[in-house]
Design a protein around this motif. Structure first.
Motif, PDB file in Angstrom:
ATOM      1  N   LYS A   1       0.832  -0.979   0.244  1.00  0.00           N
ATOM      2  CA  LYS A   1       0.318  -0.194   0.400  1.00  0.00           C
ATOM      3  C   LYS A   1       0.853   1.217   0.333  1.00  0.00           C
ATOM      4  N   ALA A   2       2.107   1.122   1.074  1.00  0.00           N
ATOM      5  CA  ALA A   2       2.813   2.571   0.975  1.00  0.00           C
ATOM      6  C   ALA A   2       3.472   2.660  -0.098  1.00  0.00           C
ATOM      7  N   ILE A   3       3.862   1.993  -1.124  1.00  0.00           N
ATOM      8  CA  ILE A   3       4.328   1.918  -2.424  1.00  0.00           C
ATOM      9  C   ILE A   3       3.719   2.440  -3.013  1.00  0.00           C
ATOM     10  N   ARG A   4       2.515   1.840  -3.587  1.00  0.00           N
ATOM     11  CA  ARG A   4       1.686   2.855  -4.240  1.00  0.00           C
ATOM     12  C   ARG A   4       1.022   4.312  -3.862  1.00  0.00           C
ATOM     13  N   ALA A   5       1.409   4.500  -2.455  1.00  0.00           N
ATOM     14  CA  ALA A   5       0.947   5.832  -2.624  1.00  0.00           C
ATOM     15  C   ALA A   5       2.542   6.740  -3.137  1.00  0.00           C
ATOM     16  N   ALA A   6       3.590   6.235  -2.750  1.00  0.00           N
ATOM     17  CA  ALA A   6       4.532   6.985  -2.491  1.00  0.00           C
ATOM     18  C   ALA A   6       4.553   7.066  -4.550  1.00  0.00           C
ATOM     19  N   ALA A   7       4.261   5.679  -5.343  1.00  0.00           N
ATOM     20  CA  ALA A   7       4.233   5.725  -6.513  1.00  0.00           C
ATOM     21  C   ALA A   7       3.413   6.632  -7.739  1.00  0.00           C
ATOM     22  N   SER A   8       2.180   7.033  -6.465  1.00  0.00           N
ATOM     23  CA  SER A   8       0.930   8.162  -7.173  1.00  0.00           C
ATOM     24  C   SER A   8       1.478   9.393  -7.211  1.00  0.00           C
ATOM     25  N   ASP A   9       3.012   9.707  -5.921  1.00  0.00           N
ATOM     26  CA  ASP A   9       3.383  11.091  -6.093  1.00  0.00           C
ATOM     27  C   ASP A   9       3.848  11.561  -7.308  1.00  0.00           C
ATOM     28  N   LEU A  10       4.841  10.273  -7.752  1.00  0.00           N
ATOM     29  CA  LEU A  10       5.733  10.892  -8.403  1.00  0.00           C
ATOM     30  C   LEU A  10       5.270  10.227  -9.546  1.00  0.00           C
ATOM     31  N   VAL A  11       4.076   9.782 -10.143  1.00  0.00           N
ATOM     32  CA  VAL A  11       3.351   9.169 -11.479  1.00  0.00           C
ATOM     33  C   VAL A  11       2.520  11.137 -11.309  1.00  0.00           C
ATOM     34  N   TYR A  12       2.535  11.152 -10.780  1.00  0.00           N
ATOM     35  CA  TYR A  12       1.684  12.475 -10.581  1.00  0.00           C
ATOM     36  C   TYR A  12       2.614  13.972 -11.240  1.00  0.00           C
ATOM     37  N   LEU A  13       3.249  13.803 -10.335  1.00  0.00           N
ATOM     38  CA  LEU A  13       4.592  15.061 -10.922  1.00  0.00           C
ATOM     39  C   LEU A  13       5.419  14.688 -12.028  1.00  0.00           C
ATOM     40  N   THR A  14       5.538  13.469 -12.681  1.00  0.00           N
ATOM     41  CA  THR A  14       5.713  13.560 -14.308  1.00  0.00           C
ATOM     42  C   THR A  14       4.499  13.403 -14.843  1.00  0.00           C
ATOM     43  N   GLY A  15       3.409  13.191 -14.425  1.00  0.00           N
ATOM     44  CA  GLY A  15       2.438  13.916 -15.437  1.00  0.00           C
ATOM     45  C   GLY A  15       2.211  15.314 -15.301  1.00  0.00           C
ATOM     46  N   TRP A  16       2.651  16.041 -14.650  1.00  0.00           N
ATOM     47  CA  TRP A  16       2.670  17.105 -14.091  1.00  0.00           C
ATOM     48  C   TRP A  16       3.668  18.085 -15.153  1.00  0.00           C
ATOM     49  N   MET A  17       4.721  17.081 -15.460  1.00  0.00           N
ATOM     50  CA  MET A  17       6.320  17.473 -16.215  1.00  0.00           C
ATOM     51  C   MET A  17       5.508  17.538 -17.795  1.00  0.00           C
ATOM     52  N   ALA A  18       4.695  16.239 -18.070  1.00  0.00           N
ATOM     53  CA  ALA A  18       4.103  16.167 -19.006  1.00  0.00           C
ATOM     54  C   ALA A  18       3.006  17.477 -19.125  1.00  0.00           C
ATOM     55  N   MET A  19       2.376  17.629 -18.813  1.00  0.00           N
ATOM     56  CA  MET A  19       1.513  18.903 -18.793  1.00  0.00           C
ATOM     57  C   MET A  19       2.023  20.245 -19.091  1.00  0.00           C
ATOM     58  N   TYR A  20       3.662  20.822 -18.558  1.00  0.00           N
ATOM     59  CA  TYR A  20       3.700  21.655 -18.989  1.00  0.00           C
ATOM     60  C   TYR A  20       4.821  21.665 -19.775  1.00  0.00           C
ATOM     61  N   GLU A  21       5.000  20.355 -20.022  1.00  0.00           N
ATOM     62  CA  GLU A  21       6.205  20.327 -21.197  1.00  0.00           C
ATOM     63  C   GLU A  21       5.118  20.499 -22.502  1.00  0.00           C
ATOM     64  N   ARG A  22       4.341  20.645 -22.584  1.00  0.00           N
ATOM     65  CA  ARG A  22       2.565  20.942 -23.767  1.00  0.00           C
ATOM     66  C   ARG A  22       2.329  19.228 -24.663  1.00  0.00           C
ATOM     67  N   GLU A  23       2.843  17.868 -23.824  1.00  0.00           N
ATOM     68  CA  GLU A  23       2.241  17.132 -23.906  1.00  0.00           C
ATOM     69  C   GLU A  23       1.526  16.309 -22.992  1.00  0.00           C
ATOM     70  N   HIS A  24      -0.252  17.063 -23.864  1.00  0.00           N
ATOM     71  CA  HIS A  24      -1.228  16.929 -22.864  1.00  0.00           C
ATOM     72  C   HIS A  24      -2.336  15.598 -23.180  1.00  0.00           C
ATOM     73  N   GLY A  25      -2.111  15.202 -24.204  1.00  0.00           N
ATOM     74  CA  GLY A  25      -2.508  13.492 -23.583  1.00  0.00           C
ATOM     75  C   GLY A  25      -1.897  12.905 -23.190  1.00  0.00           C
ATOM     76  N   THR A  26      -0.545  12.458 -23.527  1.00  0.00           N
ATOM     77  CA  THR A  26       0.444  11.421 -21.945  1.00  0.00           C
ATOM     78  C   THR A  26       0.863  12.628 -20.366  1.00  0.00           C
ATOM     79  N   GLY A  27       0.059  13.176 -20.389  1.00  0.00           N
ATOM     80  CA  GLY A  27      -0.048  13.948 -19.049  1.00  0.00           C
ATOM     81  C   GLY A  27      -1.381  13.431 -18.563  1.00  0.00           C
ATOM     82  N   GLN A  28      -2.228  13.196 -19.556  1.00  0.00           N
ATOM     83  CA  GLN A  28      -3.465  13.242 -18.704  1.00  0.00           C
ATOM     84  C   GLN A  28      -2.848  11.884 -18.517  1.00  0.00           C
ATOM     85  N   GLN A  29      -2.919  11.267 -18.880  1.00  0.00           N
ATOM     86  CA  GLN A  29      -2.733   9.261 -18.886  1.00  0.00           C
ATOM     87  C   GLN A  29      -1.843   8.815 -17.846  1.00  0.00           C
TER      88      GLN A  29
END
Length: 332
Positions: free
Chosen positions: A87-115
């Motif tokens: 459970k803890a590894i999923r919580a930690a992973a969700s934070d990193l996946v969220y951050l990676t999605g934010w970066m994709a959005m910021y880099e204008r790759e919106h479809g990837t960011g949404q996924q």
């Protein structure tokens, strides 16, 4: 980890109970067995990547995040371990996946960011992590607002607030600020300013260190004030708030400063305050030279194209010369 695709503005707003349990089908029983030290590794790497993002930009930080997700976090999510560790590894992973999605959005790759965001929601729900779940929905609201989808931005921001009933004051401020922006986009002036008051009140109660990922501070609040006022037609008020936001921004947040100064210069230019705009563009170039950011590149293009009608002014000629030199260094 996720498939390529285009951004969908018609995606239904995900609910916590609808996505919880989706990773239960991921097979365990691999050779790796995880423990809390592995969770700490993911948390530490997420913080380090966030620091690199702030200092050098998403162009450098996101490939690191993606590689770490594929080669380390992915096997961790498929590994055996105690229920608490999984459970803890999923919580930690969700934070990193969220951050990676934010970066994709910021880099204008919106479809990837949404996924990435959708995957972060699933991981957070499985970890019973309501805070990361709501923070991810808020990121999706920001993405919708960046793309001009006002109704969707407001719906996502409202869903983010509803998903975090036990949020502390800093996260409450984070969520209310996004609700204020969404309300302004649909021209609901009363709700927008009411949400801003709630944002400021919550932020005044926040204590302790700001979060590394998804944090909220006075600079972010003034940024929301700026957006609300711009959407509602108060251009001068928006510029004043954006200047305050840039003053409050911590020194280490260079990527954020690139966006903040680029946006301020763009808005001043839209108001035909050319000399003031050039002064801010000069500050923008100082940071842009050392940051890899698609959004920074977008602002740089605005600088080059927006100043052409004024190229006979000495201040514009001088700035244009400096911009060309910076552009040559970045492409060398």
């Amino acid at each position: 980890m996720l498939g390529a695709g285009l951004y969908s503005a018609t995606l239904a707003v995900p609910r916590f109970e609808d996505v919880a349990g989706r990773t239960e089908a991921v097979p365990a029983g691999r050779t790796v067995r995880i423990g809390m030290s592995d969770v700490a590794t993911v948390r530490t790497m997420t913080a380090k990547i966030a620091d690199i993002l702030d200092e050098l930009g998403g162009g450098h930080a996101r490939p690191m995040a993606a590689a770490f997700l594929v080669h380390t976090v992915g096997p961790y999510l498929r590994a055996d371990g105690s229920e608490a560790a999984r459970k803890a590894i999923r919580a930690a992973a969700s934070d990193l996946v969220y951050l990676t999605g934010w970066m994709a959005m910021y880099e204008r790759e919106h479809g990837t960011g949404q996924q990435y965001y959708l995957r972060a929601l699933t991981l957070a729900a499985d970890a019973e992590d309501h805070l990361t779940y709501s923070r991810t929905l808020r990121g999706m609201a920001l993405q919708a607002s960046n793309l001009g989808h006002g109704n969707k931005a407001l719906a996502l921001a409202d869903s983010a607030a509803e998903a975090a009933p036990a949020a502390g004051p800093r996260l409450v401020a984070f969520l209310r600020g996004q609700q204020a922006h969404g309300a302004a986009m649909v021209k609901d002036r009363r709700q927008a300013f009411s949400r801003l008051r709630e944002t400021e009140a919550a932020l005044s109660r926040a204590e302790g260190r700001n979060d590394t990922v998804g944090g909220y501070d006075r600079s972010a609040f003034e940024f929301h004030v700026s957006h609300v006022k711009w959407e509602l037609g108060d251009r001068a008020g928006s510029v004043q708030a954006l200047r305050r936001s840039n003053r409050y921004r911590p020194d280490g947040e260079r990527q954020g400063r690139v966006h903040g100064t680029g946006l301020l210069a763009t808005r001043l230019l839209a108001m035909r305050h050319v000399e003031e705009s050039c002064e801010v563009w000069d500050d923008f170039l100082e940071d842009y030279a050392g940051v890899a950011s698609a959004r920074g590149d977008e602002h740089f293009a605005t600088l080059e194209n927006g100043l052409r009608p004024y190229r006979r002014l000495p201040v514009v000629r001088a700035l244009s010369d400096r911009a060309r030199a910076v552009g040559r260094r970045k492409t060398a």
